[in-house]
Write a protein that holds these residues in place. Structure first.
Motif, PDB file in Angstrom:
ATOM      1  N   ALA A 160     -29.712 -39.603  26.220  1.00 37.04           N
ATOM      2  CA  ALA A 160     -29.723 -40.680  27.225  1.00 37.04           C
ATOM      3  C   ALA A 160     -28.929 -40.256  28.457  1.00 37.04           C
ATOM      4  CB  ALA A 160     -29.159 -41.970  26.634  1.00 37.04           C
ATOM      5  N   LEU A 161     -27.797 -39.583  28.241  1.00 36.85           N
ATOM      6  CA  LEU A 161     -26.984 -39.132  29.378  1.00 36.85           C
ATOM      7  C   LEU A 161     -27.700 -38.021  30.146  1.00 36.85           C
ATOM      8  CD1 LEU A 161     -23.434 -39.179  27.738  1.00 36.85           C
ATOM      9  CD2 LEU A 161     -24.400 -40.817  29.365  1.00 36.85           C
ATOM     10  N   ARG A 162     -28.405 -37.155  29.426  1.00 34.08           N
ATOM     11  CA  ARG A 162     -29.202 -36.123  30.102  1.00 34.08           C
ATOM     12  C   ARG A 162     -30.303 -36.783  30.922  1.00 34.08           C
ATOM     13  NH1 ARG A 162     -30.515 -31.662  25.524  1.00 34.08           N
ATOM     14  NH2 ARG A 162     -31.810 -30.730  27.125  1.00 34.08           N
ATOM     15  N   ALA A 163     -30.913 -37.835  30.373  1.00 32.34           N
ATOM     16  CA  ALA A 163     -31.967 -38.544  31.092  1.00 32.34           C
ATOM     17  C   ALA A 163     -31.405 -39.202  32.347  1.00 32.34           C
ATOM     18  CB  ALA A 163     -32.623 -39.593  30.178  1.00 32.34           C
ATOM     19  N   LEU A 164     -30.206 -39.768  32.232  1.00 30.35           N
ATOM     20  CA  LEU A 164     -29.576 -40.393  33.395  1.00 30.35           C
ATOM     21  C   LEU A 164     -29.319 -39.344  34.477  1.00 30.35           C
ATOM     22  CD1 LEU A 164     -28.363 -42.851  34.814  1.00 30.35           C
ATOM     23  CD2 LEU A 164     -26.201 -42.368  33.650  1.00 30.35           C
ATOM     24  N   ALA A 165     -28.794 -38.187  34.071  1.00 29.72           N
ATOM     25  CA  ALA A 165     -28.531 -37.113  35.039  1.00 29.72           C
ATOM     26  C   ALA A 165     -29.836 -36.640  35.679  1.00 29.72           C
ATOM     27  CB  ALA A 165     -27.825 -35.947  34.348  1.00 29.72           C
ATOM     28  N   GLY A 181     -33.634 -44.469  42.248  1.00 30.66           N
ATOM     29  CA  GLY A 181     -33.881 -45.718  42.978  1.00 30.66           C
ATOM     30  C   GLY A 181     -34.711 -46.686  42.153  1.00 30.66           C
ATOM     31  N   GLY A 182     -35.728 -46.157  41.495  1.00 31.65           N
ATOM     32  CA  GLY A 182     -36.571 -46.991  40.635  1.00 31.65           C
ATOM     33  C   GLY A 182     -35.795 -47.538  39.456  1.00 31.65           C
ATOM     34  N   PHE A 183     -34.927 -46.689  38.902  1.00 30.34           N
ATOM     35  CA  PHE A 183     -34.127 -47.122  37.753  1.00 30.34           C
ATOM     36  C   PHE A 183     -33.154 -48.227  38.158  1.00 30.34           C
ATOM     37  CE2 PHE A 183     -30.240 -46.620  35.118  1.00 30.34           C
ATOM     38  CZ  PHE A 183     -30.767 -47.061  33.922  1.00 30.34           C
ATOM     39  N   MET A 184     -32.491 -48.054  39.306  1.00 30.74           N
ATOM     40  CA  MET A 184     -31.534 -49.066  39.751  1.00 30.74           C
ATOM     41  C   MET A 184     -32.259 -50.370  40.084  1.00 30.74           C
ATOM     42  SD  MET A 184     -28.502 -47.033  41.786  1.00 30.74           S
ATOM     43  CE  MET A 184     -29.506 -46.376  43.110  1.00 30.74           C
ATOM     44  N   ALA A 185     -33.463 -50.258  40.647  1.00 31.65           N
ATOM     45  CA  ALA A 185     -34.238 -51.466  40.939  1.00 31.65           C
ATOM     46  C   ALA A 185     -34.633 -52.169  39.640  1.00 31.65           C
ATOM     47  CB  ALA A 185     -35.477 -51.107  41.755  1.00 31.65           C
ATOM     48  N   ALA A 186     -35.012 -51.387  38.619  1.00 33.58           N
ATOM     49  CA  ALA A 186     -35.469 -51.957  37.349  1.00 33.58           C
ATOM     50  C   ALA A 186     -34.324 -52.603  36.576  1.00 33.58           C
ATOM     51  CB  ALA A 186     -36.138 -50.879  36.496  1.00 33.58           C
ATOM     52  N   THR A 187     -33.125 -52.017  36.670  1.00 35.67           N
ATOM     53  CA  THR A 187     -32.008 -52.508  35.854  1.00 35.67           C
ATOM     54  C   THR A 187     -31.056 -53.391  36.649  1.00 35.67           C
ATOM     55  OG1 THR A 187     -30.745 -50.521  36.386  1.00 35.67           O
ATOM     56  CG2 THR A 187     -32.015 -50.491  34.329  1.00 35.67           C
ATOM     57  N   GLY A 188     -31.146 -53.344  37.973  1.00 39.56           N
ATOM     58  CA  GLY A 188     -30.207 -54.091  38.805  1.00 39.56           C
ATOM     59  C   GLY A 188     -28.832 -53.456  38.852  1.00 39.56           C
ATOM     60  N   ALA A 189     -28.724 -52.210  38.381  1.00 39.91           N
ATOM     61  CA  ALA A 189     -27.433 -51.521  38.385  1.00 39.91           C
ATOM     62  C   ALA A 189     -27.216 -50.829  39.728  1.00 39.91           C
ATOM     63  CB  ALA A 189     -27.386 -50.483  37.263  1.00 39.91           C
ATOM     64  N   GLY A 190     -25.990 -50.894  40.231  1.00 40.46           N
ATOM     65  CA  GLY A 190     -25.640 -50.164  41.443  1.00 40.46           C
ATOM     66  C   GLY A 190     -25.083 -48.801  41.091  1.00 40.46           C
ATOM     67  N   PRO A 191     -24.903 -47.935  42.103  1.00 39.82           N
ATOM     68  CA  PRO A 191     -24.409 -46.572  41.838  1.00 39.82           C
ATOM     69  C   PRO A 191     -23.105 -46.542  41.053  1.00 39.82           C
ATOM     70  CG  PRO A 191     -25.119 -46.795  44.119  1.00 39.82           C
ATOM     71  CD  PRO A 191     -25.194 -48.166  43.509  1.00 39.82           C
ATOM     72  N   ALA A 192     -22.177 -47.451  41.343  1.00 40.74           N
ATOM     73  CA  ALA A 192     -20.892 -47.446  40.639  1.00 40.74           C
ATOM     74  C   ALA A 192     -21.095 -47.800  39.166  1.00 40.74           C
ATOM     75  CB  ALA A 192     -19.927 -48.433  41.287  1.00 40.74           C
ATOM     76  N   GLU A 193     -22.026 -48.713  38.923  1.00 43.89           N
ATOM     77  CA  GLU A 193     -22.283 -49.169  37.559  1.00 43.89           C
ATOM     78  C   GLU A 193     -22.906 -48.062  36.709  1.00 43.89           C
ATOM     79  OE1 GLU A 193     -24.041 -53.254  35.638  1.00 43.89           O
ATOM     80  OE2 GLU A 193     -24.419 -52.862  37.758  1.00 43.89           O
ATOM     81  N   LEU A 194     -23.702 -47.210  37.339  1.00 42.12           N
ATOM     82  CA  LEU A 194     -24.339 -46.111  36.600  1.00 42.12           C
ATOM     83  C   LEU A 194     -23.282 -45.275  35.888  1.00 42.12           C
ATOM     84  CD1 LEU A 194     -27.008 -44.776  39.125  1.00 42.12           C
ATOM     85  CD2 LEU A 194     -27.361 -46.331  37.210  1.00 42.12           C
ATOM     86  N   ASP A 209     -26.078 -50.242  25.241  1.00 44.47           N
ATOM     87  CA  ASP A 209     -27.135 -51.068  25.833  1.00 44.47           C
ATOM     88  C   ASP A 209     -27.717 -50.384  27.064  1.00 44.47           C
ATOM     89  OD1 ASP A 209     -26.676 -52.998  23.976  1.00 44.47           O
ATOM     90  OD2 ASP A 209     -25.502 -54.299  25.290  1.00 44.47           O
ATOM     91  N   PHE A 210     -26.824 -49.786  27.849  1.00 49.68           N
ATOM     92  CA  PHE A 210     -27.245 -49.133  29.082  1.00 49.68           C
ATOM     93  C   PHE A 210     -28.047 -47.870  28.758  1.00 49.68           C
ATOM     94  CE2 PHE A 210     -26.394 -46.897  33.197  1.00 49.68           C
ATOM     95  CZ  PHE A 210     -27.003 -47.841  34.008  1.00 49.68           C
ATOM     96  N   GLN A 211     -27.630 -47.159  27.700  1.00 50.99           N
ATOM     97  CA  GLN A 211     -28.366 -45.976  27.271  1.00 50.99           C
ATOM     98  C   GLN A 211     -29.779 -46.350  26.825  1.00 50.99           C
ATOM     99  OE1 GLN A 211     -25.618 -44.341  24.418  1.00 50.99           O
ATOM    100  NE2 GLN A 211     -24.349 -43.409  25.999  1.00 50.99           N
ATOM    101  N   LEU A 212     -29.908 -47.486  26.163  1.00 53.40           N
ATOM    102  CA  LEU A 212     -31.238 -47.986  25.803  1.00 53.40           C
ATOM    103  C   LEU A 212     -32.058 -48.251  27.060  1.00 53.40           C
ATOM    104  CD1 LEU A 212     -30.874 -50.584  22.899  1.00 53.40           C
ATOM    105  CD2 LEU A 212     -32.077 -48.410  22.858  1.00 53.40           C
ATOM    106  N   ALA A 213     -31.424 -48.866  28.068  1.00 55.62           N
ATOM    107  CA  ALA A 213     -32.127 -49.174  29.315  1.00 55.62           C
ATOM    108  C   ALA A 213     -32.616 -47.888  29.988  1.00 55.62           C
ATOM    109  CB  ALA A 213     -31.219 -49.965  30.260  1.00 55.62           C
ATOM    110  N   ILE A 214     -31.797 -46.834  29.931  1.00 53.19           N
ATOM    111  CA  ILE A 214     -32.189 -45.541  30.511  1.00 53.19           C
ATOM    112  C   ILE A 214     -33.447 -45.033  29.809  1.00 53.19           C
ATOM    113  CG2 ILE A 214     -31.540 -43.111  30.765  1.00 53.19           C
ATOM    114  CD1 ILE A 214     -28.541 -44.152  30.731  1.00 53.19           C
ATOM    115  N   LEU A 215     -33.424 -45.053  28.474  1.00 52.56           N
ATOM    116  CA  LEU A 215     -34.559 -44.528  27.716  1.00 52.56           C
ATOM    117  C   LEU A 215     -35.787 -45.419  27.890  1.00 52.56           C
ATOM    118  CD1 LEU A 215     -32.693 -43.318  24.514  1.00 52.56           C
ATOM    119  CD2 LEU A 215     -33.605 -41.924  26.374  1.00 52.56           C
ATOM    120  N   ASP A 216     -35.586 -46.737  27.924  1.00 56.86           N
ATOM    121  CA  ASP A 216     -36.706 -47.648  28.157  1.00 56.86           C
ATOM    122  C   ASP A 216     -37.381 -47.341  29.485  1.00 56.86           C
ATOM    123  OD1 ASP A 216     -36.679 -49.071  25.825  1.00 56.86           O
ATOM    124  OD2 ASP A 216     -35.433 -50.696  26.594  1.00 56.86           O
TER     125      ASP A 216
END
Length: 105
Positions: free
Chosen positions: A23-28, A38-51, A59-66
């Motif tokens: 999941a962390l590799r996917a995030l990177a 940009g698409g991921f932040m739009a889909a999750t509503g997360a900002g750069p600091a939150e990433l 939960d966030f790792q699940l969101a990345i994989l989803d």
């Protein structure tokens, strides 16, 4: 280089830990491309600091994989770039807490 190969060839500690690593590799990987992150932040509503702040959060790792799994072309590109089997993101999702059963709500 060769040293990186050694690290990735080590047997996984346990399925959950290797799933979290993926999941962390996917995030990177997402973060390396402005359009993807940009698409991921739009889909999750997360900002750069939150990433960064939530990267260790299951939960966030699940969101990345989803997000990755929503688009087969993305899965293929990620797995090709990372040298992973195409089934790896789905297996990782199943290994994460709360990831075994999809939640459509």
């Amino acid at each position: 280089g060769p040293r990186q190969m050694e690290i990735s060839m080590k047997p996984a500690q346990n399925p959950r830990e290797s799933a979290q690593m993926l999941a962390l590799r996917a995030l990177a990987w997402l973060a390396a491309d402005a359009g993807r992150i940009g698409g991921f932040m739009a889909a999750t509503g997360a900002g750069p600091a939150e990433l960064a702040a939530r990267a260790q959060d299951a939960d966030f790792q699940l969101a990345i994989l989803d997000f990755l799994l929503m688009d087969d072309r993305q899965v293929i590109a990620f797995c090709d770039d990372e040298g992973l089997p195409y089934a790896a993101p789905l297996s990782a999702r199943a290994a994460l807490p709360g990831g075994a059963e999809p939640d459509w709500t």
